[in-house]
Design an enzyme around this catalytic site. Sequence first.
Site, short mmCIF file in Angstrom:
data_model
loop_
_atom_site.label_atom_id
_atom_site.label_comp_id
_atom_site.label_asym_id
_atom_site.label_seq_id
_atom_site.Cartn_x
_atom_site.Cartn_y
_atom_site.Cartn_z
N CYS A 195 -2.00 8.64 3.08
CA CYS A 195 -1.72 8.04 1.77
C CYS A 195 -2.78 8.43 0.74
O CYS A 195 -2.48 8.58 -0.43
CB CYS A 195 -1.60 6.53 1.89
SG CYS A 195 -2.96 5.77 2.76
N GLU A 251 4.37 12.67 -4.54
CA GLU A 251 3.70 12.60 -3.24
C GLU A 251 4.46 13.48 -2.24
O GLU A 251 5.65 13.29 -2.01
CB GLU A 251 3.65 11.16 -2.74
CG GLU A 251 2.83 11.05 -1.46
CD GLU A 251 2.59 9.61 -1.01
OE1 GLU A 251 3.56 8.83 -0.98
OE2 GLU A 251 1.44 9.29 -0.67
N GLU A 305 0.88 -1.18 0.00
CA GLU A 305 0.00 0.00 0.00
C GLU A 305 0.91 1.21 0.00
O GLU A 305 1.58 1.48 0.99
CB GLU A 305 -0.90 -0.05 1.25
CG GLU A 305 -2.19 0.71 1.06
CD GLU A 305 -2.07 2.16 1.46
OE1 GLU A 305 -1.46 2.94 0.68
OE2 GLU A 305 -2.57 2.50 2.53
P1 NDP Z 1 9.28 4.51 4.25
O1 NDP Z 1 8.60 3.88 3.10
O2 NDP Z 1 10.76 4.56 4.28
O3 NDP Z 1 8.85 3.79 5.63
C1 NDP Z 1 7.76 2.91 5.80
C2 NDP Z 1 8.22 1.68 6.58
O4 NDP Z 1 9.18 0.94 5.83
C3 NDP Z 1 8.92 2.01 7.90
O5 NDP Z 1 8.61 1.03 8.88
C4 NDP Z 1 10.39 1.92 7.51
O6 NDP Z 1 11.24 1.71 8.60
C5 NDP Z 1 10.36 0.72 6.60
N1 NDP Z 1 11.53 0.61 5.73
C6 NDP Z 1 12.33 1.59 5.25
N2 NDP Z 1 13.31 1.07 4.50
C7 NDP Z 1 13.14 -0.27 4.48
C8 NDP Z 1 13.84 -1.35 3.89
N3 NDP Z 1 14.94 -1.15 3.14
N4 NDP Z 1 13.39 -2.61 4.08
C9 NDP Z 1 12.29 -2.82 4.82
N5 NDP Z 1 11.61 -1.84 5.44
C10 NDP Z 1 12.01 -0.58 5.27
O7 NDP Z 1 8.69 5.95 4.44
P2 NDP Z 1 9.44 7.24 5.05
O8 NDP Z 1 9.25 7.21 6.49
O9 NDP Z 1 10.83 7.33 4.57
O10 NDP Z 1 8.60 8.42 4.40
C11 NDP Z 1 8.98 8.90 3.12
C12 NDP Z 1 7.78 9.09 2.23
O11 NDP Z 1 7.09 7.85 2.08
C13 NDP Z 1 6.73 10.03 2.75
O12 NDP Z 1 7.04 11.36 2.51
C14 NDP Z 1 5.51 9.57 1.98
O13 NDP Z 1 5.53 10.14 0.70
C15 NDP Z 1 5.71 8.08 1.89
N6 NDP Z 1 4.92 7.36 2.92
C16 NDP Z 1 3.75 6.80 2.54
C17 NDP Z 1 2.96 6.20 3.48
C18 NDP Z 1 1.64 5.59 3.11
O14 NDP Z 1 0.75 5.50 3.93
N7 NDP Z 1 1.48 5.11 1.90
C19 NDP Z 1 3.32 6.14 4.90
C20 NDP Z 1 4.62 6.69 5.19
C21 NDP Z 1 5.37 7.30 4.21
P3 NDP Z 1 11.87 2.97 9.37
O15 NDP Z 1 10.80 3.97 9.56
O16 NDP Z 1 12.29 2.35 10.63
O17 NDP Z 1 12.99 3.44 8.54
#
Ligand code: NDP
Length: 479
Positions: free
Chosen positions: A277, A375, A243
């Site tokens: 999102c 986004e 998602e």
């Molecule tokens: P991420 O996609 O990095 O984070 C979401 C989750 O994935 C977190 O638990 C993160 O861990 C984890 N993650 C990050 N890198 C890896 C990896 N290599 N392998 C496995 N898991 C991983 O989002 P960000 O926090 O960096 O936010 C950046 C952008 O992402 C936002 O500005 C937005 O545009 C989008 N976003 C979209 C969301 C949605 O609901 N669709 C929600 C959040 C963000 P950790 O946080 O510990 O690094």
Amino acid sequence: MYIDGRFVNAKSGKTFNVYDPATEQVIATCPAGEAADVDLAAAAAKKAFYGGWRGTSAQERGRVLFRIADRIRARRDELARIETLNSGKPIVESEYDMDDCVTCFEYYGGLATKINGEVIPVPTNAMVLAVKEPMGVAGQIIPWNYPLAMAAWKLGPALAAGCCAVIKPAEQTPLTLLELAKDFEACGLPPGVVNVVTGMGPECGGPIVTHPDIRKIAFTGSAEVGKLIMRNAADQLKRVSLELGGKSPNIFFSDSDFEAAVDGALFGVFINQGEVCSAGSRVLVQKEIYQKFVEACAAKAKTIRVGPGIERETKMGPLVSAEQRDRVRKYQEIGRKEAKTAAGGGAPSQFAKGWYVEPTIFYDVDNNARIAQEEIFGPVMSIIPFKDEADALRIANATPYGLAAAVWTRDIFKAFRVVKQLEAGVVWVNHMQPTMLEAPWGGYKMSGFGRELGHWGVEEYLETKQIYVNLDETPIAWY
Ligand code: NDP
């Protein structure tokens, strides 16, 4: 972290800080889990799965989910307060999120007993069944925008299906899930059925994705990390559901109820500081009402009360992290060059501390502009004019994403014509953002695949087995 029914530190002893976005103060330290900790969690989950959880009755699994719902209901105010202190969101929205978590666990508590197979019609010499079985251990990776609610959306269906879980909250917002884990044992969840590992994405989330004992990955977050997860899961052909957010159009025809439309546009993108999102970040407005609409939105946006989420009057809290604040500020700068500014465009000056930004409205935005295509995940609205129905649809679908969309009109014929042509997984008519836990949630195109919520959510954790039973006692006529 919570592994095999106990709270433990990381094997390495490493920790990381957790902050209050309104004060920038450290409010907790958490274990920085890595591959060795994921190994322990996956082993505990595997033991719990084969050791009994998959064989528990659906009634028993359902009762456990109802008890978790009851605990969240009983601790609603306390959990909501922690959610707000950790994520920055307004307390009223955190309370709503806790209610959402209750409903989610209750829904899946009820659904646990309704996971049925099928009897396939075949000739009388055989009986053929299709039965549903839990996939095994699920890896679940959670974002920071709805920390406990996103965990509930994933744990509810996984547990109802009979799966066990290794779940990782986002590094920014681990606190409510850890707090809820304190109640798991009392709710009747055997050790190892749910394991909460905390840590950084690559170091802790990465090993979840590649762990050989984890059969399925459910992820909510950025498209970039979604792609990485898909690639890393490919070697083991792991089941994946993603998602990934979007750039959702919120379309206003000139015959829509004007006041309701303006409120719908603001609510659609400014709720939860725009860290949503499905945020309606592209506001498409028909030319006849365009100028009046821009002015009305700008006037109202300027009255939105920005402040610490913990204050009940606050409508918009700080963003979750300094990194996210900087990211949104960068897009505000880009927007000031790409379009005209109707409201906001910077950071509020009244706060000495806290990762705040102003609710921002850009207008006369070209749909090819970066602020219309990328986004932002913050309180930034891009208003785009359109001529007619065909023009609205062309602009609405011209994005790589397809999570959500909304259309506002009093004309039911037009509403449904547009709905049928919008390329999005969730479409609202004369509203934006209400989320029904009974209905499917997920995206088209680069917003990901798989569906959460409703019975679709539980399917993501089930395998389908065909069983053929021979009813013909005569030997096989082959030799
Ligand atoms: P991420 O996609 O990095 O984070 C979401 C989750 O994935 C977190 O638990 C993160 O861990 C984890 N993650 C990050 N890198 C890896 C990896 N290599 N392998 C496995 N898991 C991983 O989002 P960000 O926090 O960096 O936010 C950046 C952008 O992402 C936002 O500005 C937005 O545009 C989008 N976003 C979209 C969301 C949605 O609901 N669709 C929600 C959040 C963000 P950790 O946080 O510990 O690094």
